[in-house]
Motif scaffolding. Structure first.
Motif, PDB file in Angstrom:
ATOM      1  N   PHE A 129       0.839  -1.200   0.000  1.00 51.63           N
ATOM      2  CA  PHE A 129       0.000   0.000   0.000  1.00 51.63           C
ATOM      3  C   PHE A 129       0.877   1.253   0.000  1.00 51.63           C
ATOM      4  CE2 PHE A 129      -2.955   3.197   1.345  1.00 51.63           C
ATOM      5  CZ  PHE A 129      -4.225   2.741   1.050  1.00 51.63           C
ATOM      6  N   SER A 130       1.888   1.270   0.869  1.00 51.46           N
ATOM      7  CA  SER A 130       2.788   2.424   0.956  1.00 51.46           C
ATOM      8  C   SER A 130       3.516   2.650  -0.363  1.00 51.46           C
ATOM      9  CB  SER A 130       3.807   2.217   2.085  1.00 51.46           C
ATOM     10  OG  SER A 130       3.168   2.069   3.330  1.00 51.46           O
ATOM     11  N   HIS A 131       3.994   1.571  -0.968  1.00 52.13           N
ATOM     12  CA  HIS A 131       4.719   1.684  -2.243  1.00 52.13           C
ATOM     13  C   HIS A 131       3.800   2.255  -3.331  1.00 52.13           C
ATOM     14  CE1 HIS A 131       7.767   0.667  -5.239  1.00 52.13           C
ATOM     15  NE2 HIS A 131       6.751   0.288  -6.015  1.00 52.13           N
ATOM     16  N   LEU A 132       2.580   1.782  -3.388  1.00 52.22           N
ATOM     17  CA  LEU A 132       1.647   2.274  -4.394  1.00 52.22           C
ATOM     18  C   LEU A 132       1.347   3.759  -4.209  1.00 52.22           C
ATOM     19  CD1 LEU A 132      -0.870  -0.713  -4.583  1.00 52.22           C
ATOM     20  CD2 LEU A 132       0.773  -0.015  -6.344  1.00 52.22           C
ATOM     21  N   VAL A 133       1.249   4.199  -2.965  1.00 51.17           N
ATOM     22  CA  VAL A 133       0.957   5.603  -2.700  1.00 51.17           C
ATOM     23  C   VAL A 133       2.138   6.493  -3.059  1.00 51.17           C
ATOM     24  CG1 VAL A 133       0.530   7.312  -0.877  1.00 51.17           C
ATOM     25  CG2 VAL A 133      -0.792   5.183  -0.939  1.00 51.17           C
ATOM     26  N   PHE A 134       3.307   6.150  -2.539  1.00 56.75           N
ATOM     27  CA  PHE A 134       4.443   7.073  -2.640  1.00 56.75           C
ATOM     28  C   PHE A 134       5.243   6.938  -3.937  1.00 56.75           C
ATOM     29  CE2 PHE A 134       3.673   6.803   1.965  1.00 56.75           C
ATOM     30  CZ  PHE A 134       3.445   8.145   2.196  1.00 56.75           C
TER      31      PHE A 134
END
Length: 329
Positions: free
Chosen positions: A222-227
């Motif tokens: 999730f973090s990778h997709l956001v940032f």
């Protein structure tokens, strides 16, 4: 004195695992419609709340406004030691528990009118601490202050070590991590259906306690997709790719839990939007508001979804708001 504050879309909580030392974290978007407009002036004593007779406020909206304005007023009055009362009139409001963040905007707007009247400088962050808003997500607080597309940094586990919604958390609002202009040429589509599923109060607390911590691998993804995807595609104004990431995050992390717990008609609506070619299909917070974004290349989705919804809900077209509240003295 009048204040007009925006609503917001809550796109997702980033880290509901917490094993790296922080939890929460949020992404969201400030939008122009719907909005909350409040008039306030000093009074001899007590807190009086009225509603503009030109508008038809249902009992749910009235009760929520009375509760939130009364509660926020008392906290701000006690905090600053104010020895006078206030009269408030609600000129515009939107339904509570719809995924648009009405509670935070009501509380912060109330607090802002009081602090302006007594000559105290207080932004949304300060008022959030005083009124008890932003204990999980800071999106509503920073939408109030700055508008735009917002990312907050969550909470250190030194301050908050349990998985709780904002309504039950006593933590201070998180720090603003990033704030970005949202493309003015992109339209925002909101669809609000009647739903048998309402998530608030103790039910919301129970969901957080039951489903958290989220699997760490999902949080990392999730973090990778956001940032590394969502924000760069936003800055590049690449709507199809930005929308594709919105679609992906509906299926992972805590957002997948929020979607899974929705009523069947909300899930069918999201599937229909995908079917007719929406670039993005997401649900704000615990819903029931479903959102999408469109431009000239796929604005046909607006009329098609209006035809699909008919009289079973409301369809709103609006824009992002790249500024915060507006105060008029």
């Amino acid at each position: 004195m009048y204040i007009k504050s925006p609503s917001r879309l809550h796109l997702g909580l980033i880290d509901m695992n917490g094993s790296y030392g922080r939890l929460d974290g949020g992404i969201g978007l400030t939008i122009q419609e719907q909005n909350f407009i409040l008039y306030g002036e000093s009074a001899e004593k007590g807190v009086t709340i009225d509603f503009n007779e030109e508008f038809d406020f249902n009992d749910e909206i009235k009760n929520e406004c009375i509760k939130k304005i009364t509660n926020a007023s008392q906290k701000v009055i006690d905090y600053y030691g104010v020895d006078e009362g206030f009269y408030f009139r609600v000129d515009s409001a939107y339904p509570p528990h719809s995924g648009l963040g009405s509670g935070t905007q009501i509380a912060l707007s109330t607090g802002k009118i009081i602090t302006e009247h007594i000559g105290e400088e207080a932004n949304g962050y300060t008022l959030g601490k005083i009124t008890g808003r932003g204990g999980t997500s800071g999106i509503g607080v920073f939408a109030f202050d700055y508008g735009g597309f917002i990312v907050d940094g969550g909470h250190s586990r030194k301050e908050k070590d349990s998985f709780l919604p904002s309504s039950a958390s006593k933590a201070s609002p998180p720090q603003l991590f990033g704030r970005y202009e949202f493309p003015e040429e992109w339209g925002v589509l909101l669809v609000i259906l009647q739903s048998d599923v309402s998530v608030n109060g103790q039910k919301e607390v129970n969901i957080f306690q039951e489903y958290c911590p989220i699997d760490r691998k999902e949080v990392e993804l999730f973090s990778h997709l956001v940032f590394m995807n969502m924000i760069p595609f936003l800055l590049e104004k690449d709507l199809p790719c930005f929308g594709n990431i919105i679609n992906k995050i509906q299926t992972i992390g805590f957002k997948s839990i929020e979607v899974k717990l929705q009523a069947d008609n909300i899930k069918r609506l999201m599937a229909k939007l995908t079917e007719i070619g929406a670039y993005a299909v997401g649900m704000s917070s615990f819903g029931p508001t479903v959102y999408s974004f469109y431009d000239e290349t796929n604005k046909h989705i607006v009329q098609e979804i209006k035809d699909y919804v008919g009289d079973d809900g409301i369809v709103i077209t609006t824009k992002a708001q790249n500024h915060g509240n507006i105060l008029t003295k």
